[in-house]
Design a protein around this motif. Structure first.
Motif, PDB file in Angstrom:
ATOM      1  N   PHE A  16       0.827  -1.209   0.000  1.00  0.00           N
ATOM      2  CA  PHE A  16       0.000   0.000   0.000  1.00  0.00           C
ATOM      3  C   PHE A  16       0.865   1.263   0.000  1.00  0.00           C
ATOM      4  N   LEU A  17       2.028   1.211   0.627  1.00  0.00           N
ATOM      5  CA  LEU A  17       2.928   2.367   0.660  1.00  0.00           C
ATOM      6  C   LEU A  17       3.474   2.702  -0.726  1.00  0.00           C
ATOM      7  N   PHE A  18       3.417   1.719  -1.649  1.00  0.00           N
ATOM      8  CA  PHE A  18       3.887   1.964  -3.012  1.00  0.00           C
ATOM      9  C   PHE A  18       2.740   2.244  -3.980  1.00  0.00           C
ATOM     10  N   HIS A  19       1.551   1.720  -3.674  1.00  0.00           N
ATOM     11  CA  HIS A  19       0.389   2.051  -4.509  1.00  0.00           C
ATOM     12  C   HIS A  19      -0.887   1.842  -3.705  1.00  0.00           C
ATOM     13  N   ARG A  20      -1.732   2.874  -3.687  1.00  0.00           N
ATOM     14  CA  ARG A  20      -2.934   2.842  -2.851  1.00  0.00           C
ATOM     15  C   ARG A  20      -3.918   1.740  -3.248  1.00  0.00           C
ATOM     16  N   SER A  21      -3.856   1.310  -4.490  1.00  0.00           N
ATOM     17  CA  SER A  21      -4.800   0.283  -4.953  1.00  0.00           C
ATOM     18  C   SER A  21      -4.640  -1.032  -4.198  1.00  0.00           C
ATOM     19  N   ALA A  22      -3.484  -1.224  -3.545  1.00  0.00           N
ATOM     20  CA  ALA A  22      -3.258  -2.452  -2.771  1.00  0.00           C
ATOM     21  C   ALA A  22      -4.237  -2.573  -1.605  1.00  0.00           C
ATOM     22  N   LEU A  23      -4.972  -1.498  -1.306  1.00  0.00           N
ATOM     23  CA  LEU A  23      -5.995  -1.545  -0.261  1.00  0.00           C
ATOM     24  C   LEU A  23      -6.996  -2.675  -0.481  1.00  0.00           C
ATOM     25  N   ILE A  24      -7.284  -2.971  -1.740  1.00  0.00           N
ATOM     26  CA  ILE A  24      -8.297  -3.991  -2.042  1.00  0.00           C
ATOM     27  C   ILE A  24      -7.851  -5.375  -1.604  1.00  0.00           C
ATOM     28  N   MET A  25      -6.562  -5.557  -1.324  1.00  0.00           N
ATOM     29  CA  MET A  25      -6.064  -6.870  -0.958  1.00  0.00           C
ATOM     30  C   MET A  25      -6.286  -7.195   0.518  1.00  0.00           C
ATOM     31  N   PHE A  26      -6.517  -6.182   1.357  1.00  0.00           N
ATOM     32  CA  PHE A  26      -6.689  -6.432   2.795  1.00  0.00           C
ATOM     33  C   PHE A  26      -7.847  -7.391   3.086  1.00  0.00           C
ATOM     34  N   PRO A  27      -9.073  -7.113   2.616  1.00  0.00           N
ATOM     35  CA  PRO A  27     -10.189  -8.010   2.966  1.00  0.00           C
ATOM     36  C   PRO A  27     -10.106  -9.386   2.324  1.00  0.00           C
ATOM     37  N   LEU A  28      -9.273  -9.541   1.292  1.00  0.00           N
ATOM     38  CA  LEU A  28      -9.212 -10.829   0.600  1.00  0.00           C
ATOM     39  C   LEU A  28      -8.645 -11.937   1.478  1.00  0.00           C
ATOM     40  N   TYR A  29      -7.963 -11.554   2.546  1.00  0.00           N
ATOM     41  CA  TYR A  29      -7.440 -12.567   3.468  1.00  0.00           C
ATOM     42  C   TYR A  29      -8.553 -13.487   3.963  1.00  0.00           C
ATOM     43  N   PHE A  30      -9.749 -12.933   4.119  1.00  0.00           N
ATOM     44  CA  PHE A  30     -10.862 -13.673   4.704  1.00  0.00           C
ATOM     45  C   PHE A  30     -11.684 -14.434   3.659  1.00  0.00           C
ATOM     46  N   PHE A  31     -11.317 -14.302   2.375  1.00  0.00           N
ATOM     47  CA  PHE A  31     -12.123 -14.934   1.313  1.00  0.00           C
ATOM     48  C   PHE A  31     -11.350 -15.917   0.441  1.00  0.00           C
ATOM     49  N   LEU A  32     -10.060 -15.681   0.237  1.00  0.00           N
ATOM     50  CA  LEU A  32      -9.330 -16.464  -0.756  1.00  0.00           C
ATOM     51  C   LEU A  32      -9.152 -17.927  -0.369  1.00  0.00           C
ATOM     52  N   ASN A  33      -9.274 -18.258   0.915  1.00  0.00           N
ATOM     53  CA  ASN A  33      -9.136 -19.651   1.334  1.00  0.00           C
ATOM     54  C   ASN A  33     -10.453 -20.422   1.278  1.00  0.00           C
ATOM     55  N   ILE A  34     -11.559 -19.724   1.078  1.00  0.00           N
ATOM     56  CA  ILE A  34     -12.859 -20.388   1.038  1.00  0.00           C
ATOM     57  C   ILE A  34     -13.000 -21.181  -0.271  1.00  0.00           C
ATOM     58  N   ARG A  35     -13.534 -22.388  -0.162  1.00  0.00           N
ATOM     59  CA  ARG A  35     -13.771 -23.157  -1.380  1.00  0.00           C
ATOM     60  C   ARG A  35     -15.214 -22.946  -1.837  1.00  0.00           C
ATOM     61  N   PHE A  36     -15.381 -22.107  -2.848  1.00  0.00           N
ATOM     62  CA  PHE A  36     -16.707 -21.854  -3.412  1.00  0.00           C
ATOM     63  C   PHE A  36     -17.053 -22.973  -4.398  1.00  0.00           C
ATOM     64  N   SER A  37     -18.293 -23.356  -4.437  1.00  0.00           N
ATOM     65  CA  SER A  37     -18.717 -24.423  -5.346  1.00  0.00           C
ATOM     66  C   SER A  37     -18.642 -23.952  -6.794  1.00  0.00           C
ATOM     67  N   ASN A  38     -18.578 -24.900  -7.704  1.00  0.00           N
ATOM     68  CA  ASN A  38     -18.552 -24.564  -9.133  1.00  0.00           C
ATOM     69  C   ASN A  38     -19.802 -23.788  -9.545  1.00  0.00           C
ATOM     70  N   LYS A  39     -20.941 -24.142  -8.953  1.00  0.00           N
ATOM     71  CA  LYS A  39     -22.187 -23.454  -9.296  1.00  0.00           C
ATOM     72  C   LYS A  39     -22.114 -21.972  -8.949  1.00  0.00           C
ATOM     73  N   ILE A  40     -21.578 -21.670  -7.776  1.00  0.00           N
ATOM     74  CA  ILE A  40     -21.453 -20.265  -7.360  1.00  0.00           C
ATOM     75  C   ILE A  40     -20.528 -19.513  -8.310  1.00  0.00           C
ATOM     76  N   LEU A  41     -19.413 -20.134  -8.672  1.00  0.00           N
ATOM     77  CA  LEU A  41     -18.449 -19.473  -9.562  1.00  0.00           C
ATOM     78  C   LEU A  41     -19.049 -19.249 -10.947  1.00  0.00           C
ATOM     79  N   LEU A  42     -19.845 -20.191 -11.413  1.00  0.00           N
ATOM     80  CA  LEU A  42     -20.488 -20.023 -12.719  1.00  0.00           C
ATOM     81  C   LEU A  42     -21.556 -18.934 -12.686  1.00  0.00           C
ATOM     82  N   VAL A  43     -22.261 -18.830 -11.574  1.00  0.00           N
ATOM     83  CA  VAL A  43     -23.247 -17.751 -11.428  1.00  0.00           C
ATOM     84  C   VAL A  43     -22.543 -16.393 -11.466  1.00  0.00           C
ATOM     85  N   VAL A  44     -21.415 -16.285 -10.757  1.00  0.00           N
ATOM     86  CA  VAL A  44     -20.621 -15.047 -10.773  1.00  0.00           C
ATOM     87  C   VAL A  44     -20.195 -14.716 -12.195  1.00  0.00           C
TER      88      VAL A  44
END
Length: 402
Positions: A175-203
């Motif tokens: 974040f100190l090098f580019h403010r857009s890195a802010l979006i990576m903070f909340p991803l800690y709580f989502f990237l390990n979740i295993r979403f079903s194929n159906k959910i990913l296809l709906v997205v």
């Protein structure tokens, strides 16, 4: 043709890596690939975009010994603190923009190479995909975001290992090098979740519908949110949503279909990806890129800015799939390699083939050592002007067609 030659060299190295995993040869291939990527971007001279802005920052910034005075602190507020401090250090030792570019490229390529050695055994193939998908845009233009993205790429291991504070510290550094890195903070709580194929296809299909039918939602939402984040963020949001170039909509293209194909390809091999330690994490990261591609279509610049972080997932997912096809029949292998090549070449094909507007910024490639020794005249500023004029012309023609 310079960039196409580099593409083909790295492709050959990748094929050699896949076909022959002898340790000594593999180390040589990694070293050669690393060296090419460092030297090509590190020694570029007034090639690509944004270099006049970075020259301006270096001209204005004070040396590190004076940076934390009242006058120096005013400059820190203008740009990301980490990059200002880095520029200040270079100025302290009398080093110019070229030295800064070389250091940034060396840092990014080295960190990515080291990260690849942790995530996959196909390091050279990962570097080939890196060059094909994000290298030219990042290392030749958005070097602050390139540093942020390489740090984020390194940090993903700590999500899988559930070392939250290590991850947050690294993301804050990014974040100190580019403010857009802010979006990576909340991803800690989502990237390990295993979403079903159906959910990913709906997205996927909802996103396709949003873009295909031009359903507006992103621009107004972004402006509303950034009002509460301060004038700096809001003013940037206004530019990225209303400017004739930066605020242009993403148009339908071959990539629209290629992304759909990739989602189905990864889901088809989902069972195998789940067997890899980081397979699910990078699949989720890739799907975040799908979200930014389709749902953020109203601003191609904002969409691409955010999506760059998620495109790094392909640096890992493609090597994972290669492990799947090693035991396939030759025809299936050829078909898969063909798909990989089509997708990788789609990102920078216009630059490889000298097709404007993007090719105007990169061709011809200018090497710093060559241009200084031979005292050649740089065309850097002229090419940036021609590029912007071409972009404005294309934007006008698009509006007229509507």
């Amino acid at each position: 043709m310079f960039y196409l030659v580099i593409f083909l060299i790295l492709l050959v190295f990748s094929i050699l890596e896949i076909s022959n995993q002898k340790r000594i040869n593999h180390k040589i291939l990694i070293g050669l690939s690393w060296g090419i990527l460092v030297l090509v971007a590190g020694l570029r001279y007034e090639t690509g975009t944004d270099w006049p802005m970075y020259q301006g920052i270096l001209d204005k910034v004070l040396p590190i010994s004076k940076l934390f005075t009242a006058e120096g602190l005013k400059l820190i507020s203008l740009r990301e603190t980490g990059f200002i401090v880095l520029s200040s250090l270079f100025k302290q030792f009398g080093l110019g923009l070229q030295a800064l570019f070389f250091f940034v490229t060396l840092f990014n390529v080295t960190l990515i190479t080291r990260s690849l050695s942790h995530y996959t055994k196909y390091i050279v193939t990962g570097l080939f995909v890196y060059y094909s998908v994000v290298y030219l845009k990042m290392e030749f233009a958005m070097i602050r975001q390139a540093m942020a993205a390489s740090i984020c790429f390194f940090s993903f291991r700590y999500i899988q290992e559930r070392k939250m504070w290590k991850y947050f510290i690294l993301i804050f550094t990014a974040f100190l090098f580019h403010r857009s890195a802010l979006i990576m903070f909340p991803l800690y709580f989502f990237l390990n979740i295993r979403f079903s194929n159906k959910i990913l296809l709906v997205v996927l299909f909802l996103g396709c519908a949003v873009m295909f039918f031009h359903i507006p939602w992103f621009s107004q939402s972004l402006l509303f949110i950034t009002k509460f984040m301060g004038n700096t963020y809001y003013e940037k949001a206004v530019v990225y949503t209303s400017d004739e170039i930066f605020g242009a909509n993403r148009l339908l293209s071959v990539e629209f279909l290629l992304n759909i194909f990739l989602v189905f390809l990864f889901l088809f091999y989902r069972k195998y990806l789940d067997m890899k330690k980081y397979g699910n994490l990078f699949l989720n990261l890739f799907m975040m890129g799908i979200v930014t591609y389709y749902y953020f279509y109203e601003s191609i610049t904002m969409s691409y800015r955010f999506r760059l972080y998620f495109l790094y997932s392909l640096i890992i997912l493609f090597p994972y799939l290669i492990e799947v096809i090693r035991d396939y029949a030759r025809l299936k292998k050829i078909a898969f390699i063909a798909v990989l090549l089509i997708y990788c070449s789609a990102y920078n094909g216009k630059i490889y083939l000298h097709i404007p507007p993007p090719s105007l910024l990169y061709n011809p490639y200018q090497n710093y050592i060559e241009y200084k020794i031979l005292k050649k005249e740089s065309l850097g500023k002229e090419r940036i002007y021609n590029h912007l004029e071409k972009m404005r012309e294309d934007a006008k023609n698009t509006r007229d067609k509507k």
